[in-house]
Design an enzyme around this catalytic site. Structure first.
Site, PDB file in Angstrom:
ATOM      1  CB  SER A   1      -3.260  31.601  46.129  1.00 19.54           C
ATOM      2  OG  SER A   1      -2.433  32.461  45.358  1.00 19.54           O
ATOM      3  CE1 TYR A   2       2.735  28.534  40.624  1.00 18.04           C
ATOM      4  CE2 TYR A   2       4.411  28.359  42.331  1.00 18.04           C
ATOM      5  CZ  TYR A   2       3.998  28.144  41.027  1.00 18.04           C
ATOM      6  OH  TYR A   2       4.870  27.562  40.143  1.00 18.04           O
ATOM      7  CB  VAL A   3       2.312  27.192  48.118  1.00 17.46           C
ATOM      8  CG1 VAL A   3       2.385  26.035  49.101  1.00 17.46           C
ATOM      9  CG2 VAL A   3       3.705  27.745  47.821  1.00 17.46           C
TER      10      VAL A   3
ATOM     11  CD  GLN B   1       5.258  32.508  45.047  1.00 14.79           C
ATOM     12  OE1 GLN B   1       4.167  32.442  44.487  1.00 14.79           O
ATOM     13  NE2 GLN B   1       6.368  32.747  44.394  1.00 14.79           N
TER      14      GLN B   1
ATOM     15  CE  LYS C   1       2.381  25.151  39.676  1.00 13.97           C
ATOM     16  NZ  LYS C   1       2.037  24.542  38.359  1.00 13.97           N
TER      17      LYS C   1
END
Length: 251
Positions: free
Chosen positions: A153-155, A151, A158
């Site tokens: 790029s998402y992490v 995760q 965020k």
């Protein structure tokens, strides 16, 4: 149920999922809502449902990756309703991949649809939220706090959102604006689809949630957003609110 009576809100990604749950909870509490979403078909359907509670609510079709147009969207809402009280930065798209496999393309998707719109919407909304001593609700994830695998790029996006939210809380606080984060686990359509395709992983995830269930997009996530946008939360700012059934316990 009029905790947001007379208030005007923007909810990005409001055509479906968590955004729809928040928008629905808002209109049931008396708010007029502008949902902004890329999905025109879903947006038109959702706004019909919202207008049953608040006829003045509107849908604006927009691509949030077009960052130079975001300030105009805020102005469009203010021109229509005369003010802005609540900004909810919910929209975010990303793809799962490990650190070894992640390319610039994955980072661009995650930051262009999540982090940058959150920043530019906050920036554009600031003058109007000063006038109303309004509220900003941004979105993070337990995936970022835990460092979930595949995760990255998402992490990254965020946790960057969590960082600028804390800065905004400090900078906007003197104007009476509170800025907080919701980090949810919710039974969104995407989560349901994933659970059906990966039942073993879903059951393992569920077993790690102390309350042993996923959050409901309206009654759990939406109602938390109502609280944060109401006078009841006027002395809360700069906080990450974990609406995840107890999965992450911040210290």
């Amino acid at each position: 149920m009029n905790r947001l009576q007379g208030k005007t809100a923007i909810v990005t990604g409001g055509a479906g999922g968590i955004g729809k749950g928040i928008a629905t909870a808002f209109v049931k509490e008396g708010a007029t809502v502008a949902i902004i979403d890329l999905n025109e078909e879903a947006g038109k359907q959702t706004i019909q449902e919202l207008q049953a509670y608040q006829p003045e609510s509107i849908f604006i079709q927009a691509n949030l990756a077009e960052h130079d147009k975001l300030a105009d969207l805020v102005k469009q809402v203010v021109d229509r309703f005369g003010k802005l009280d609540i900004l909810v930065n919910n929209a975010h798209a990303s793809r799962m991949s490990s650190i070894a496999e992640t390319t610039q393309k994955e980072f661009d998707l995650s930051f262009n649809t999540g982090f940058y719109p959150t920043f530019y919407f906050m920036q554009a909304a600031l003058p109007f939220l000063k006038e109303t001593q309004g509220t900003i609700i941004n979105f993070a994830s337990g995936a970022g706090i835990n460092g979930d695998v595949n995760q990255v790029s998402y992490v990254a996006a965020k946790e960057a959102i969590r960082g600028i939210t804390r800065v905004a809380a400090n900078e906007f606080g003197p104007f009476g604006i509170n800025v907080n984060i919701i980090a949810p686990i919710a039974k969104s359509p995407g989560m349901v689809e994933w659970a059906e395709a990966n039942p073993e992983y879903y059951q393992a995830m569920l077993a790690k949630i102390p309350l042993r269930r996923l959050g409901e997009i309206e009654s759990d996530i939406g109602r938390t957003a109502v609280f944060l946008a109401s006078e009841d939360a006027s002395y809360i700012t700069g906080q990450t609110i974990m609406v995840d059934g107890g999965s992450v316990k911040l210290r």
